[in-house]
Design a protein around this motif. Sequence first.
Motif, short mmCIF file in Angstrom:
data_model
loop_
_atom_site.label_atom_id
_atom_site.label_comp_id
_atom_site.label_asym_id
_atom_site.label_seq_id
_atom_site.Cartn_x
_atom_site.Cartn_y
_atom_site.Cartn_z
N PRO A 108 0.86 -1.19 0.00
CA PRO A 108 0.00 0.00 0.00
C PRO A 108 0.89 1.23 0.00
O PRO A 108 1.39 1.66 1.03
CB PRO A 108 -0.77 -0.12 1.32
CG PRO A 108 0.13 -0.88 2.23
CD PRO A 108 1.00 -1.76 1.35
N SER A 109 1.15 1.81 -1.15
CA SER A 109 2.19 2.82 -1.29
C SER A 109 1.59 4.21 -1.40
O SER A 109 0.37 4.37 -1.46
CB SER A 109 3.01 2.51 -2.53
OG SER A 109 2.11 2.28 -3.59
N CYS A 110 2.46 5.23 -1.45
CA CYS A 110 1.97 6.61 -1.42
C CYS A 110 1.36 7.03 -2.76
O CYS A 110 0.52 7.91 -2.82
CB CYS A 110 3.10 7.56 -1.03
SG CYS A 110 4.27 7.94 -2.36
N GLY A 111 1.81 6.40 -3.86
CA GLY A 111 1.26 6.73 -5.17
C GLY A 111 1.86 8.00 -5.79
O GLY A 111 1.54 8.33 -6.92
N ARG A 112 2.73 8.69 -5.07
CA ARG A 112 3.24 9.98 -5.57
C ARG A 112 4.76 10.00 -5.76
O ARG A 112 5.27 10.79 -6.54
CB ARG A 112 2.87 11.10 -4.57
CG ARG A 112 1.40 11.32 -4.38
CD ARG A 112 1.15 12.38 -3.32
NE ARG A 112 1.81 12.07 -2.06
CZ ARG A 112 1.27 11.31 -1.10
NH1 ARG A 112 0.07 10.80 -1.26
NH2 ARG A 112 1.93 11.06 0.01
N CYS A 113 5.50 9.19 -5.01
CA CYS A 113 6.97 9.29 -5.08
C CYS A 113 7.47 8.74 -6.42
O CYS A 113 6.71 8.13 -7.19
CB CYS A 113 7.60 8.54 -3.91
SG CYS A 113 7.50 6.75 -4.05
N ALA A 114 8.75 8.93 -6.70
CA ALA A 114 9.30 8.51 -8.00
C ALA A 114 9.12 7.02 -8.22
O ALA A 114 8.81 6.58 -9.34
CB ALA A 114 10.78 8.89 -8.07
N ASP A 115 9.32 6.21 -7.17
CA ASP A 115 9.18 4.76 -7.33
C ASP A 115 7.73 4.38 -7.63
O ASP A 115 7.47 3.53 -8.49
CB ASP A 115 9.67 4.03 -6.07
CG ASP A 115 11.18 4.17 -5.90
OD1 ASP A 115 11.90 3.95 -6.88
OD2 ASP A 115 11.61 4.53 -4.79
N CYS A 116 6.79 5.03 -6.94
CA CYS A 116 5.38 4.75 -7.20
C CYS A 116 5.01 5.15 -8.62
O CYS A 116 4.33 4.40 -9.34
CB CYS A 116 4.49 5.50 -6.21
SG CYS A 116 4.46 4.74 -4.57
N VAL A 117 5.50 6.30 -9.05
CA VAL A 117 5.13 6.82 -10.37
C VAL A 117 5.68 5.91 -11.47
O VAL A 117 5.03 5.71 -12.49
CB VAL A 117 5.62 8.29 -10.53
CG1 VAL A 117 5.54 8.73 -11.98
CG2 VAL A 117 4.80 9.21 -9.63
N MET A 134 8.87 -0.43 -3.64
CA MET A 134 10.07 0.33 -3.27
C MET A 134 9.73 1.65 -2.61
O MET A 134 10.64 2.35 -2.16
CB MET A 134 10.89 0.63 -4.52
CG MET A 134 11.57 -0.56 -5.11
SD MET A 134 12.59 0.04 -6.48
CE MET A 134 13.14 -1.52 -7.12
N CYS A 135 8.47 2.03 -2.60
CA CYS A 135 8.03 3.34 -2.07
C CYS A 135 8.65 3.60 -0.70
O CYS A 135 8.56 2.76 0.20
CB CYS A 135 6.51 3.35 -1.98
SG CYS A 135 5.84 4.77 -1.11
N ILE A 136 9.27 4.76 -0.55
CA ILE A 136 9.97 5.05 0.71
C ILE A 136 8.98 5.14 1.87
O ILE A 136 9.26 4.71 2.98
CB ILE A 136 10.85 6.32 0.58
CG1 ILE A 136 11.69 6.53 1.84
CG2 ILE A 136 10.06 7.55 0.28
CD1 ILE A 136 12.75 5.48 2.04
ZN LIG Z 1 5.52 6.08 -3.02
#
Ligand SMILES: [Zn+2]
Length: 364
Positions: free
Chosen positions: A89-98, A104-106
């Motif tokens: 369940p990731s943030c959806g905004r960081c570079a890894d999510c994008v 990998m989301c921090i």
């Molecule tokens: Zn993220």
Amino acid sequence: MKTKAALFRAVGQPLEVREIELREPRPDEVLVRIAAVGICGTDLHVVKGDWDRPKPMVLGHEGAGTVEAVGEAVDGLAEGDAVVLSWAPSCGRCADCVRGRPAMCIELQRGIAAGTLPDGTTGMEADGEIVYRGTATGAFTERLTVGADVALPLGEGILLEEAALLGCAALTGVGAVLFQGRPRPGSLVLVVGAGGVGQFCVQGARIAGAAEIVCVDPLESRLEQAALLGATRTATPDTLKATMREIARDGVDVAFDAVGDPQTTALALRWTRNGGRTVLVGLPAAGERLDLDPIEFVRREKELTGSMYGSEDPRVSLPVLLEHVRSGALQLAPMVGPRFSLDDVDAAVQAALAGPPGRVIVTP
Ligand SMILES: [Zn+2]
Ligand SMILES: [Zn+2]
């Protein structure tokens, strides 16, 4: 709302099954009635104390179940839908999510280390005390609220006890082969370790069209299963050298270390041919280090890389895996090992520690 869950309190102590307080689903969350949870090596790392995690913690992150309620902002899921849980369940905004790599989301990784969801909350309490979530999930429970983005629809005709395995071992093992190792048809492949992830690496290699799939593990029972799932040759660490000599003097095109111990990584790298690729899939205990000879990478031009959660967004890789399940190429049923009720979760953990050939399943 109340639910029954299994709490991990300390290394060496049995898990405690009790009622806890669970937050109602938020607008972007769903409530899932958990039907089955596979016990993963990650859970066992916490149980053994290899990784320090906040406690009390609800472990379990390889779950499947049925949607019982949906938040008002949720699209595409309805009450009664069969779902498998992704633990990203990731943030959806960081570079890894994008770029489509939520695992990998921090914020997710911080959450996993802190025993929470990526937003720092857990939505679980017992006696006014925070209850933490293992691997941003916490599925050893009858009911669980999760972000709608990690409740992945299964469609019809798949048993939830089998589908649970898709949530971690299959996405990780098959994904590492199809999306990271990418052996060409006709390749030679080595899989080190025949636990759940290793067996799925074997299946991934078969799906990829590998000509030879060598699987090495100390346990004969696991090797027998690997042979049924697609390994063309099996070996114990003692017999590996002779087995490799039968197929290729200089090693395999792609080797997977499904264990993550420095010794198993060394073995995988050792038997990768010059110019071949070694993929680390299993997670090592905290603090482990590799002792590497630079010659492997300069004169022998080997590549060493890793694969996290199948090196693809689970929302992309799961439908691929489901296609292989429906065609019969990806077999889940033989991977289902002994089943235990939630009340017997501690016996389930003990059984998993013994390393049986199939995945130990808890059915809350
Ligand atoms: Zn993220
Ligand atoms: Zn796992």
